[in-house]
Design a protein around this motif. Structure first.
Motif, PDB file in Angstrom:
ATOM      1  N   THR A  99       1.155  -1.361  -0.070  1.00 45.39           N
ATOM      2  CA  THR A  99      -0.099   0.329  -0.018  1.00 45.39           C
ATOM      3  C   THR A  99       0.962   1.288  -0.047  1.00 45.39           C
ATOM      4  O   THR A  99       2.105   1.127   0.774  1.00 45.39           O
ATOM      5  CB  THR A  99      -0.543   0.151   1.256  1.00 45.39           C
ATOM      6  N   ILE A 100       0.307   2.216  -0.755  1.00 44.55           N
ATOM      7  CA  ILE A 100       1.209   3.289  -0.755  1.00 44.55           C
ATOM      8  C   ILE A 100       0.752   4.356   0.467  1.00 44.55           C
ATOM      9  O   ILE A 100      -1.056   4.022   0.474  1.00 44.55           O
ATOM     10  CB  ILE A 100       0.922   4.360  -2.520  1.00 44.55           C
ATOM     11  N   ASP A 101       1.592   4.854   0.863  1.00 44.77           N
ATOM     12  CA  ASP A 101       1.551   5.729   1.986  1.00 44.77           C
ATOM     13  C   ASP A 101       2.378   7.232   2.090  1.00 44.77           C
ATOM     14  O   ASP A 101       3.264   7.197   1.910  1.00 44.77           O
ATOM     15  CB  ASP A 101       1.928   5.899   3.663  1.00 44.77           C
ATOM     16  N   ARG A 105       4.818  16.389   1.152  1.00 46.24           N
ATOM     17  CA  ARG A 105       5.315  17.362   0.172  1.00 46.24           C
ATOM     18  C   ARG A 105       5.036  16.037  -0.899  1.00 46.24           C
ATOM     19  O   ARG A 105       6.901  16.389  -1.626  1.00 46.24           O
ATOM     20  CB  ARG A 105       6.888  16.285   0.334  1.00 46.24           C
ATOM     21  N   LYS A 106       4.858  15.265  -1.534  1.00 46.39           N
ATOM     22  CA  LYS A 106       4.595  14.713  -3.140  1.00 46.39           C
ATOM     23  C   LYS A 106       5.436  13.342  -3.141  1.00 46.39           C
ATOM     24  O   LYS A 106       5.626  13.138  -4.580  1.00 46.39           O
ATOM     25  CB  LYS A 106       4.582  15.235  -4.056  1.00 46.39           C
ATOM     26  N   THR A 107       5.988  12.240  -1.911  1.00 43.04           N
ATOM     27  CA  THR A 107       7.399  11.638  -1.144  1.00 43.04           C
ATOM     28  C   THR A 107       5.761  10.802  -0.805  1.00 43.04           C
ATOM     29  O   THR A 107       4.843  10.624  -0.601  1.00 43.04           O
ATOM     30  CB  THR A 107       8.154  11.770  -0.590  1.00 43.04           C
ATOM     31  N   ALA A 108       5.849   9.018  -1.370  1.00 39.90           N
ATOM     32  CA  ALA A 108       5.628   8.466  -0.080  1.00 39.90           C
ATOM     33  C   ALA A 108       6.322   7.239  -0.581  1.00 39.90           C
ATOM     34  O   ALA A 108       7.619   7.088   0.313  1.00 39.90           O
ATOM     35  CB  ALA A 108       4.414   7.700  -1.485  1.00 39.90           C
ATOM     36  N   TYR A 109       5.472   6.423   1.029  1.00 40.69           N
ATOM     37  CA  TYR A 109       6.278   5.349   1.137  1.00 40.69           C
ATOM     38  C   TYR A 109       4.800   4.325   0.867  1.00 40.69           C
ATOM     39  O   TYR A 109       4.454   4.413   0.966  1.00 40.69           O
ATOM     40  CB  TYR A 109       6.547   5.221   3.197  1.00 40.69           C
ATOM     41  N   PHE A 110       6.062   2.679   0.588  1.00 45.17           N
ATOM     42  CA  PHE A 110       5.617   1.684   0.204  1.00 45.17           C
ATOM     43  C   PHE A 110       5.282   0.743   1.359  1.00 45.17           C
ATOM     44  O   PHE A 110       6.379   0.504   2.479  1.00 45.17           O
ATOM     45  CB  PHE A 110       6.000   0.611  -0.583  1.00 45.17           C
ATOM     46  N   ILE A 111       4.022   0.244   2.112  1.00 46.82           N
ATOM     47  CA  ILE A 111       3.327  -0.481   3.240  1.00 46.82           C
ATOM     48  C   ILE A 111       3.939  -1.626   2.774  1.00 46.82           C
ATOM     49  O   ILE A 111       2.980  -2.077   1.773  1.00 46.82           O
ATOM     50  CB  ILE A 111       2.806   0.315   4.076  1.00 46.82           C
ATOM     51  N   ASP A 118       9.550   1.077   6.585  1.00 44.62           N
ATOM     52  CA  ASP A 118       8.766   1.208   5.406  1.00 44.62           C
ATOM     53  C   ASP A 118       9.781   1.996   3.942  1.00 44.62           C
ATOM     54  O   ASP A 118      10.734   2.776   3.982  1.00 44.62           O
ATOM     55  CB  ASP A 118       7.708   2.733   4.870  1.00 44.62           C
ATOM     56  N   VAL A 119       9.153   1.483   2.451  1.00 38.51           N
ATOM     57  CA  VAL A 119      10.279   1.671   1.524  1.00 38.51           C
ATOM     58  C   VAL A 119      10.109   3.301   0.947  1.00 38.51           C
ATOM     59  O   VAL A 119       8.833   3.535   1.258  1.00 38.51           O
ATOM     60  CB  VAL A 119      10.089   0.567   0.124  1.00 38.51           C
ATOM     61  N   PHE A 120      10.635   3.799   0.566  1.00 39.34           N
ATOM     62  CA  PHE A 120      10.799   5.285  -0.219  1.00 39.34           C
ATOM     63  C   PHE A 120      10.282   5.117  -1.038  1.00 39.34           C
ATOM     64  O   PHE A 120      11.125   4.542  -2.053  1.00 39.34           O
ATOM     65  CB  PHE A 120      11.986   6.332   0.518  1.00 39.34           C
ATOM     66  N   LYS A 134      -3.341   0.316  -3.686  1.00 34.77           N
ATOM     67  CA  LYS A 134      -2.379  -0.996  -3.476  1.00 34.77           C
ATOM     68  C   LYS A 134      -1.830  -1.384  -4.736  1.00 34.77           C
ATOM     69  O   LYS A 134      -2.415  -1.077  -6.053  1.00 34.77           O
ATOM     70  CB  LYS A 134      -3.357  -2.275  -3.434  1.00 34.77           C
ATOM     71  N   VAL A 135      -0.552  -1.368  -4.311  1.00 36.98           N
ATOM     72  CA  VAL A 135       0.518  -1.419  -5.900  1.00 36.98           C
ATOM     73  C   VAL A 135       0.876  -2.721  -5.287  1.00 36.98           C
ATOM     74  O   VAL A 135       1.419  -2.926  -4.918  1.00 36.98           O
ATOM     75  CB  VAL A 135       1.022   0.014  -5.820  1.00 36.98           C
ATOM     76  N   LYS A 136       1.915  -2.530  -7.097  1.00 38.34           N
ATOM     77  CA  LYS A 136       3.238  -3.227  -7.597  1.00 38.34           C
ATOM     78  C   LYS A 136       4.213  -2.841  -6.980  1.00 38.34           C
ATOM     79  O   LYS A 136       4.231  -1.731  -7.747  1.00 38.34           O
ATOM     80  CB  LYS A 136       2.968  -4.567  -8.171  1.00 38.34           C
ATOM     81  N   VAL A 137       5.661  -2.255  -6.549  1.00 40.93           N
ATOM     82  CA  VAL A 137       6.457  -2.248  -6.227  1.00 40.93           C
ATOM     83  C   VAL A 137       7.694  -2.146  -6.569  1.00 40.93           C
ATOM     84  O   VAL A 137       8.194  -3.259  -6.233  1.00 40.93           O
ATOM     85  CB  VAL A 137       6.462  -1.214  -5.308  1.00 40.93           C
ATOM     86  N   TYR A 138       9.140  -2.513  -7.679  1.00 39.66           N
ATOM     87  CA  TYR A 138      10.373  -2.315  -7.566  1.00 39.66           C
ATOM     88  C   TYR A 138      11.185  -2.256  -6.611  1.00 39.66           C
ATOM     89  O   TYR A 138      11.334  -0.567  -6.473  1.00 39.66           O
ATOM     90  CB  TYR A 138      10.814  -1.977  -8.771  1.00 39.66           C
ATOM     91  N   VAL A 139      12.109  -2.857  -5.782  1.00 32.22           N
ATOM     92  CA  VAL A 139      12.374  -2.065  -4.521  1.00 32.22           C
ATOM     93  C   VAL A 139      14.074  -2.361  -4.895  1.00 32.22           C
ATOM     94  O   VAL A 139      14.354  -3.876  -5.297  1.00 32.22           O
ATOM     95  CB  VAL A 139      12.210  -2.898  -2.800  1.00 32.22           C
TER      96      VAL A 139
END
Length: 741
Positions: A99-101, A105-111, A118-120, A134-139
């Protein structure tokens, strides 16, 4: 109160460091190739297609792509599905769903459960993801010592598609911009989808599409709420922001009106008849629905029969009807400053199900035999019929408790006229108060935490305008009702829980130790501390803290931060107990007019009393999750309505100086909460003129470079209203001086 900044829930990395970004020349083609293939995992791409997507047409770049494709295939990260075409080899360990949080500041964290931290997500890696999607993220950057960062590869599910904002209509199109700090984009509205909206209206815009290369999503106007700043417009906007309704569909109203709400002898015959037992209600003076009543009888053995009688909403609310479907979707009533948005239509909430005085009502009851020590000797649960002999406001019951007088004076009376109370009701009230105090004492000794937070209330005129602010404080009469409701909730949950059958519990996990350490950091500045030696020591020291701050300038700050350090209570079929109440079993049984989980509890309890087998935990867990979600949205709306009314109140007090307490400190200024009315606003650092201040994050303070003056949490300062923006729900103060008294 701005807890984002004071409570180390602060994302310090986001505020103090600029995240490392991959420039055009530093990001490898391998990573770019993987992202392209991952976005369309079932489609094969050749080097020409990849080059075209990357907008590269020079020979050198194409050769690099060919080389990297072969390297990735050799490493078995991708596979050659057909000559020259490649597919990503399933989802690699670098791809996660979560999930995106968003931050402001127009940035987010990936939960994601896979990561402890959390992933920046930098702004340019959001790829059209919005808050809570709800998203798919490449870390990437997962090496030891490196902070992980990510890029959104795909939006799997939108958290919401309807947004409240103000429309700006141009010649051939329009834009809707929101006041939500986490909504980083406006919404483009084509001319043919503006509808009846006029320039500057507050509207609800529905996102229909977000073309790949468009800066803004495309949408349409689905509702016009009105002009900014108008009272009803802003209240409806608050509800719409959280997807909450403010009226009932016509088919639901019609269904409710057709219900037979008369009391029938045939139904009374199926119930325990309690109509001859002394029964009364105690509620807020402005309450319109009374969903609980107490009955009292002294038994021949010296013990007391005390009944907790709850409106039998489930009798009227049949599963599978449009009425029940609507109640489930709402899941809760919403208590805004100037109105209640009920879970049930008025014919039920204010009439048929409301335990009004001098009326027979169907109820679901928990009846206890209790001794002088407030110990439960016997218990009974089931359907009843009652007759309420008296309706009390809390103030009236409190007057009896404090004075033991049987005559309620005019200034305390609900009606504004003095009246006399029956002696047996006075005696019952005093005995119930005595027993409630013993129940409360036993709870506290067992490790319960006493949260009696001050509530901000408003005196409103006929137009709903705030004329004054007052604070609601719980007294003995409130505690009397609270203790017997807690007892019923606890015993009902215990009764079913010990049978090991699926049930709806109200659970509250132990607090996260990191949050308690953060709380300790804050309260130490006021001279308080938490005892971490054991679970019971923590509870006792938290109670001591809440007692010690009572009446102090920092009370509201410390009370609220202590509550925020706790885990959130929620509904679940998995019982872990209730930490805050120190109960092994706890449920919600006592408010079915305003909470759907209580309706579920009533249905399950009756089903099990009738000998039913355990129901599907999976089905009820889904209902619990929905109820918890809707409760959270309602709480946010209620909080926003208080903030709105505070700002509205302060608009008429712009020329006054107010004494406040610094409730938050950030690199961009201080938050100040006015002592007299709990309104909170910001003094921006650049506008504090008596020195040049810099932010010291170790002290949570602003420090003057020349004077070395310190502005820190808990300091008293004088402020004046600079700007009260109803639309943005924003209050700005001018800093005047520090209070040196």
């Amino acid at each position: 109160m701005n807890y984002f900044v004071i409570f180390s829930i602060i994302r310090k990395d986001d505020m103090n460091k600029k995240p490392k970004k991959f420039g055009k020349n530093t990001k490898t083609f391998s990573e770019k190739i993987l992202k392209i293939l991952s976005k369309n995992a079932n489609v094969g791409y050749n080097y020409k297609q990849i080059a075209a997507i990357l907008e590269l047409n020079d020979t050198k770049s194409r050769n690099e792509i060919i080389k990297d494709l072969k390297i990735l295939a050799a490493q078995k990260v991708i596979i050659e599905s057909e000559p020259g075409k490649y597919l990503v080899k399933a989802i690699s360990q670098d791809y996660y769903e979560g999930t995106i949080d968003m931050t402001s500041r127009k940035t987010a964290y990936f939960i994601c459960d896979e990561f402890e931290d959390d992933v920046f997500i930098p702004t340019n890696n959001l790829n059209h993801a919005l808050d809570k999607d709800k998203v798919k993220v490449y870390v990437y950057n997962r090496r030891k010592g490196k902070r992980p960062e990510g890029e959104v590869i795909e939006v799997l599910e939108r958290a919401k598609t309807d947004f409240v904002g103000v429309i700006d209509i141009q010649k051939n199109f329009a834009f809707v911009s929101t006041a939500n700090a986490k909504m980083y984009t406006d919404i483009f509205i084509p001319k043919d989808k503006i509808g009846d909206a006029e320039n500057g209206d507050v509207v609800i815009a529905h996102i229909e599409d977000w073309p790949k290369k468009a800066d803004s999503p495309f949408g349409s106007i689905i509702k016009v709420l009105g002009k900014p700043g108008e009272h009803n417009t802003e209240i409806h906007a608050i509800l719409a922001e959280y997807g909450l309704p403010y009226d009932f569909p016509i088919e639901v109203e019609v269904f409710a009106q057709k219900l037979d709400t008369s009391i029938q002898q045939s139904e009374i015959d199926k119930r325990r008849d309690m109509r001859d037992t002394l029964t009364f209600t105690i509620d807020p003076k402005d309450a319109k629905d009374f969903d609980d009543a107490l009955s009292f009888k002294k038994l021949d053995n010296g013990n007391y029969e005390i009944g907790i009688h709850i409106a039998d909403v489930s009798y009227y609310l049949e599963e599978g009807t449009v009425l029940d479907d609507e109640a489930y979707q709402r899941a809760t009533s919403v208590y805004l400053v100037d109105r209640v948005v009920p879970m049930l239509p008025e014919v039920l909430s204010n009439f048929a199900c409301s335990l009004r005085p001098n009326e027979e009502k169907y109820t679901f009851s928990a009846i206890f035999e209790i001794n002088e020590k407030a110990q439960v000797i016997n218990q009974w649960f089931g359907r009843t019929v009652i007759y309420s002999d008296q309706r009390f406001a809390y103030e009236e019951a409190q007057y009896i408790i404090e004075t033991k007088d049987d005559t309620i004076p005019a200034e305390t009376s609900i009606t504004g006229q003095a009246y006399r109370v029956q002696k047996e009701i006075v005696d019952a009230t005093l005995k119930l108060d005595e027993l409630a105090k013993k129940l409360r004492s036993a709870r506290m000794a067992n490790g319960a935490i006493s949260f009696d937070k001050v509530e901000v209330k408003f005196n409103l005129n006929d137009q709903g305008e705030p004329e004054g602010v007052y604070f609601k404080i719980s007294k003995d009469a409130n505690h009397l009702i609270e203790e017997f409701m807690l007892l019923a909730n606890k015993k009902v949950a215990e009764f079913i829980g010990k049978q090991k059958k699926t049930f709806v519990y109200r659970i509250h996990d132990e607090p996260n130790e990191d949050k308690l350490i953060n709380l300790q950091t804050i309260i130490s500045k006021f001279g308080y501390k938490i005892d971490f030696r054991s679970k019971k020591d923590i509870s006792q020291s938290l109670n001591q803290l809440l007692n010690d701050v009572n009446g102090k300038k920092e009370q509201n700050l410390v009370d609220t931060l202590t509550i925020r350090s706790m885990s959130k209570a929620k509904y679940s079929t998995e019982n872990i107990g209730h930490y805050g109440l120190a109960f092994d079993y706890y449920s919600h049984f006592t408010s079915p007019i305003r909470r759907y989980p209580d309706v579920m509890v009533h249905r399950l309890l009756q089903y099990y009393l009738d000998g039913g087998k355990s129901v599907s935990a999976e089905v009820y867990e889904e209902k619990c999750e929905h109820s918890s979600t809707m409760e959270g949205l309602a709480t946010n709306a209620e909080r926003d309505s208080v903030k709105y009314m505070q700002i509205k109140y302060m608009q008429d007090h712009k020329d006054e100086e107010f004494l406040g307490v610094i409730s938050g400190v950030t690199e961009w200024g201080i938050y100040v909460e006015i002592i007299s009315n709990k309104c909170e606003g910001m003094c921006r650092i650049r506008e504090i003129r008596d020195d040049y201040y810099t932010f010291d994050d170790k002290q949570y303070a602003l420090v003057g470079e020349i004077s070395k003056n310190i502005l820190q949490l808990g300091d008293e300062v004088w402020v004046k209203v600079k700007n009260a923006d109803l639309v943005k729900k924003q209050l700005d103060f001018n800093y005047i001086r520090k209070n040196e008294n």
